[in-house]
Design a protein around this motif. Structure first.
Motif, PDB file in Angstrom:
ATOM      1  N   LEU A 180       0.827  -1.209   0.000  1.00 34.99           N
ATOM      2  CA  LEU A 180       0.000   0.000   0.000  1.00 34.99           C
ATOM      3  C   LEU A 180       0.861   1.258   0.000  1.00 34.99           C
ATOM      4  O   LEU A 180       0.583   2.224  -0.726  1.00 34.99           O
ATOM      5  N   LEU A 181       1.921   1.262   0.808  1.00 35.06           N
ATOM      6  CA  LEU A 181       2.854   2.391   0.810  1.00 35.06           C
ATOM      7  C   LEU A 181       3.545   2.530  -0.548  1.00 35.06           C
ATOM      8  O   LEU A 181       3.731   3.647  -1.054  1.00 35.06           O
ATOM      9  N   GLN A 182       3.905   1.399  -1.140  1.00 36.94           N
ATOM     10  CA  GLN A 182       4.584   1.425  -2.431  1.00 36.94           C
ATOM     11  C   GLN A 182       3.673   2.004  -3.515  1.00 36.94           C
ATOM     12  O   GLN A 182       4.100   2.869  -4.298  1.00 36.94           O
ATOM     13  N   GLY A 183       2.431   1.530  -3.579  1.00 37.87           N
ATOM     14  CA  GLY A 183       1.502   2.054  -4.569  1.00 37.87           C
ATOM     15  C   GLY A 183       1.285   3.553  -4.406  1.00 37.87           C
ATOM     16  O   GLY A 183       1.241   4.309  -5.392  1.00 37.87           O
ATOM     17  N   PHE A 184       1.176   3.995  -3.160  1.00 34.05           N
ATOM     18  CA  PHE A 184       1.003   5.419  -2.861  1.00 34.05           C
ATOM     19  C   PHE A 184       2.213   6.219  -3.328  1.00 34.05           C
ATOM     20  O   PHE A 184       2.081   7.280  -3.960  1.00 34.05           O
ATOM     21  N   ALA A 185       3.418   5.713  -3.053  1.00 36.42           N
ATOM     22  CA  ALA A 185       4.645   6.425  -3.429  1.00 36.42           C
ATOM     23  C   ALA A 185       4.814   6.472  -4.947  1.00 36.42           C
ATOM     24  O   ALA A 185       5.145   7.530  -5.509  1.00 36.42           O
ATOM     25  N   TYR A 186       4.613   5.340  -5.627  1.00 38.49           N
ATOM     26  CA  TYR A 186       4.721   5.327  -7.085  1.00 38.49           C
ATOM     27  C   TYR A 186       3.756   6.335  -7.704  1.00 38.49           C
ATOM     28  O   TYR A 186       4.106   7.071  -8.639  1.00 38.49           O
ATOM     29  N   PHE A 187       2.515   6.347  -7.197  1.00 31.59           N
ATOM     30  CA  PHE A 187       1.489   7.239  -7.750  1.00 31.59           C
ATOM     31  C   PHE A 187       1.917   8.698  -7.624  1.00 31.59           C
ATOM     32  O   PHE A 187       1.834   9.466  -8.595  1.00 31.59           O
ATOM     33  N   LEU A 188       2.377   9.100  -6.448  1.00 29.76           N
ATOM     34  CA  LEU A 188       2.745  10.499  -6.243  1.00 29.76           C
ATOM     35  C   LEU A 188       3.960  10.889  -7.070  1.00 29.76           C
ATOM     36  O   LEU A 188       4.024  12.000  -7.608  1.00 29.76           O
ATOM     37  N   ILE A 189       4.942   9.993  -7.188  1.00 27.58           N
ATOM     38  CA  ILE A 189       6.149  10.313  -7.965  1.00 27.58           C
ATOM     39  C   ILE A 189       5.814  10.463  -9.446  1.00 27.58           C
ATOM     40  O   ILE A 189       6.209  11.437 -10.097  1.00 27.58           O
ATOM     41  N   LEU A 190       5.075   9.502  -9.995  1.00 26.11           N
ATOM     42  CA  LEU A 190       4.718   9.560 -11.414  1.00 26.11           C
ATOM     43  C   LEU A 190       3.771  10.726 -11.689  1.00 26.11           C
ATOM     44  O   LEU A 190       3.846  11.365 -12.745  1.00 26.11           O
ATOM     45  N   LYS A 191       2.890  11.026 -10.753  1.00 27.48           N
ATOM     46  CA  LYS A 191       1.973  12.159 -10.915  1.00 27.48           C
ATOM     47  C   LYS A 191       2.746  13.473 -10.892  1.00 27.48           C
ATOM     48  O   LYS A 191       2.492  14.376 -11.701  1.00 27.48           O
ATOM     49  N   SER A 192       3.710  13.566  -9.988  1.00 27.80           N
ATOM     50  CA  SER A 192       4.517  14.785  -9.903  1.00 27.80           C
ATOM     51  C   SER A 192       5.322  15.000 -11.177  1.00 27.80           C
ATOM     52  O   SER A 192       5.543  16.135 -11.594  1.00 27.80           O
ATOM     53  N   ALA A 193       5.739  13.897 -11.825  1.00 24.89           N
ATOM     54  CA  ALA A 193       6.515  14.002 -13.063  1.00 24.89           C
ATOM     55  C   ALA A 193       5.630  14.079 -14.301  1.00 24.89           C
ATOM     56  O   ALA A 193       6.131  13.989 -15.424  1.00 24.89           O
ATOM     57  N   ARG A 194       4.317  14.220 -14.114  1.00 29.16           N
ATOM     58  CA  ARG A 194       3.326  14.387 -15.185  1.00 29.16           C
ATOM     59  C   ARG A 194       3.143  13.125 -16.031  1.00 29.16           C
ATOM     60  O   ARG A 194       2.628  13.197 -17.146  1.00 29.16           O
ATOM     61  N   PHE A 195       3.566  11.968 -15.531  1.00 28.92           N
ATOM     62  CA  PHE A 195       3.382  10.734 -16.296  1.00 28.92           C
ATOM     63  C   PHE A 195       1.997  10.126 -16.087  1.00 28.92           C
ATOM     64  O   PHE A 195       1.660   9.137 -16.723  1.00 28.92           O
TER      65      PHE A 195
END
Length: 606
Positions: A261-276
């Motif tokens: 759950l932490l991993q999915g949350f982190a991936y989402f925020l990183i990719l969202k921040s990078a506009r992917f």
């Protein structure tokens, strides 16, 4: 292409030294990718035919090491160096590290297929480990000289995890000497290395390169310290699932749940921040290079979604007991996220060619990857649903896997052609200014001699292995296998067997074996990951067989026969949570299998 051909005068300002070093670096990476694909193709063929003189396990070790430390390591380290190292004079150091890594991988490539884990393969693996330490030291030093952006932070953590993953390798020898190779700590050490390599070193580097790509496109990407803490905690907690494979403890599933759950949350925020994860990203890419990056990101997201689904205990058990899911998941990271994601970024930076032949190569490679994933995950799902096998499954999987080496050969042709063009361009510059480019012939000769010498030494020392390399299972002798109790250890004390075969029970047993066991065992006498089933009822009492199925952890820890088999296979059989009734159905099919293949059954009782 000899790695020593990159001994360039990097202080020259008339050409791009990064391009000169990148070409042979990536060519060698693809060469090892090709060899790993050929080893993998040979493993696929074991399920449909015979390959003399080779052992399946040896090819498995060769495939995994060359893929991970050859293709994966060279692709990642090269992409990181060519992206973040700004001081051109430092490229000489990385060229030397590159040459040493190539030599180490050549040694592993030549030794593992013939001897598995032996003297030479361990020496070259250790040599590669030391080279990776040298790379980590130099690269972290160079990272400290540039702006500490979000991408730099991600890449720095990736190198930290690469170094920390090696602790698992160093722990293997003392654990084996102290507790033996059968102890759960032994398998936990192996999983520590693999987990941190795949989910730490590889994935963090991919995320770092993606963020750098976004920053280059003008996006402002910010990753908070809290998010880094969340990402790193997720990596530690998700290790719990790997531990549960050898040590099934209920609390480990809860740790894994927190981790995914932490991993999915982190991936989402990183990719969202990078506009992917913007609407623009969701559009179908209009260029094949963008399509590669698109496929890599989708594979990373699919990895996270699959791991989140493991919060359901039944799904987690299914995921690691059906080996096709395990293989498909590893390929999703290595072939999907890393190969296509970083490969696409490398094409954009001209480290790989973008010509027509390269386009066809990557297209064929993507077809091979996607089709094999569909077959692996689809067949695993059918087995879980007890719906049998896809017709000609193993042949179809072999054919889809054959697309990978075909694509890589095309890619190599395109790369070598492009490399020759590059060298000719720089040779033309050399005629105008002889001080700009210098090929160090002495270093080239030393490298060639070391590689050739290693090949000759390994071939002469490993070629006479004899019987073990035939790939068939040879039962250990009664003297070395004599157990304290021929019935094994567990609740099964007596099994009443009828003279004939109960077809209904046998059919149920075969369905269970197809679902949970045939990725590691075959119905004939060939040994894959584990021994073949043929003749098992003539070697083992029915009580022993059922106890091995239902009480696997205790059997592996205390039964001398099970321990001897584990020491041969070096792969701990997972607890499949099979009931006594299902174990009895499996036994009935094994009796039928032995009767049809050998003409006898149940002779171990006499």
């Amino acid at each position: 292409m000899n790695p020593a051909q990159t001994n360039i005068d990097f202080k020259s300002t008339s050409f791009k030294p990064m391009e000169v070093l990148a070409k042979p670096w990536m060519i060698w990476a693809v060469i090892f990718f090709l060899m790993a694909a050929l080893f993998g193709l040979a493993m696929r063929y074991f399920f449909i035919g015979e390959i003399p003189y080779f052992d399946y396990r040896h090819l498995l070790h060769a495939h995994s090491h060359v893929a991970l430390l050859g293709w994966g390591y060279l692709l990642l380290s090269g992409a990181l160096v060519f992206t973040f190292v700004k001081d051109r004079s430092r490229l000489k150091t990385y060229r030397n590290l590159f040459i040493l890594a190539v030599i180490a991988n050549l040694g592993m490539m030549l030794s593992f297929p013939f001897q598995g884990y032996g003297l030479y393969s361990i020496v070259f693996s250790t040599f590669h480990l030391l080279v990776s330490y040298g790379f980590a030291f130099c690269f972290l030093k160079d990272l400290s000289k540039i702006e500490n952006t979000a991408s730099v932070k991600l890449v720095r953590y990736s190198v930290y995890w690469m170094v920390l993953s090696s602790l698992g390798l160093w722990a293997i020898a003392p654990i084996a000497a102290t507790f033996g190779k059968l102890h759960p700590l032994y398998f936990m050490s192996v999983q520590w290395f693999l987990h941190l390599q795949l989910n730490g070193w590889f994935v963090y580097s991919f995320l770092g390169l993606l963020v750098h790509f976004a920053i280059q496109k003008g996006f402002r990407v910010s990753i908070s310290r809290t998010l880094f803490v969340v990402l790193n905690l997720s990596l530690i907690f998700t290790y719990a699932l790997a531990v549960s494979w050898s040590t099934p403890i209920e609390s480990l599933y809860y740790f894994n749940t927190i981790g995914v759950l932490l991993q999915g949350f982190a991936y989402f925020l990183i990719l969202k921040s990078a506009r992917f994860l913007s609407w623009d990203f969701l559009k179908i890419p209009n260029h094949w290079i963008d399509g590669m990056i698109y496929l890599g990101i989708l594979s990373l997201l699919a990895k996270a979604i699959i791991q989140i689904s493991l919060v359901i205990p039944e799904v987690a058990i299914m995921a690691f007991t059906i080996r096709m899911y395990v293989i498909g998941f590893i390929h999703l990271v290595m072939l999907g996220a890393i190969t296509f994601g970083i490969g696409g970024l490398s094409v954009k930076n001209s480290w790989f060619p973008s010509n027509h032949l390269s386009k066809w190569a990557w297209t064929i490679l993507s077809i091979g990857f996607i089709s094999s994933e569909i077959l692996l995950l689809g067949q695993g799902t059918l087995l879980w649903a007890k719906m049998g096998f896809i017709p000609h499954f193993h042949l179809l999987l072999f054919l889809s896997s054959a697309l990978l080496p075909l694509a890589l050969i095309l890619l190599l042709i395109g790369m070598v052609t492009n490399q020759n063009s590059t060298l000719n361009k720089y040779n033309l510059i050399q005629t105008k200014s002889k001080t700009q480019i210098s090929i160090n012939k002495q270093t080239m000769k030393i490298s060639m001699l070391m590689s050739f010498g290693a090949a000759v030494l390994l071939m002469t020392s490993c070629g006479g292995g004899g019987g073990e390399s035939q790939g068939s299972y040879t039962p250990p002798t009664a003297q070395t296998e004599k157990p304290a109790d021929p019935k094994g250890i567990g609740e099964i004390k007596n099994v009443d067997l009828a003279e004939g075969i109960d077809e209904t029970m046998a059919n149920k047993g075969k369905a269970i074996l197809d679902m949970k066991c045939t990725a590691c065992h075959q119905y004939n006498d060939k040994r894959l990951v584990g021994p073949g089933f043929e003749g098992v009822t003539n070697r083992r009492r029915p009580e022993w067989i059922m106890n091995m199925i239902t009480n696997v952890e205790v059997m592996l820890d205390e039964d001398p026969v099970a321990q001897a088999l584990l020491e041969e296979c070096l792969t701990r059989m997972p607890n499949q949570n099979i009931s006594v009734g299902d174990a009895r159905d499996i036994l009935e099919f094994l009796r039928k299998n032995d009767l049809e293949r050998t003409g006898t059954k149940d002779t171990a009782i006499n």
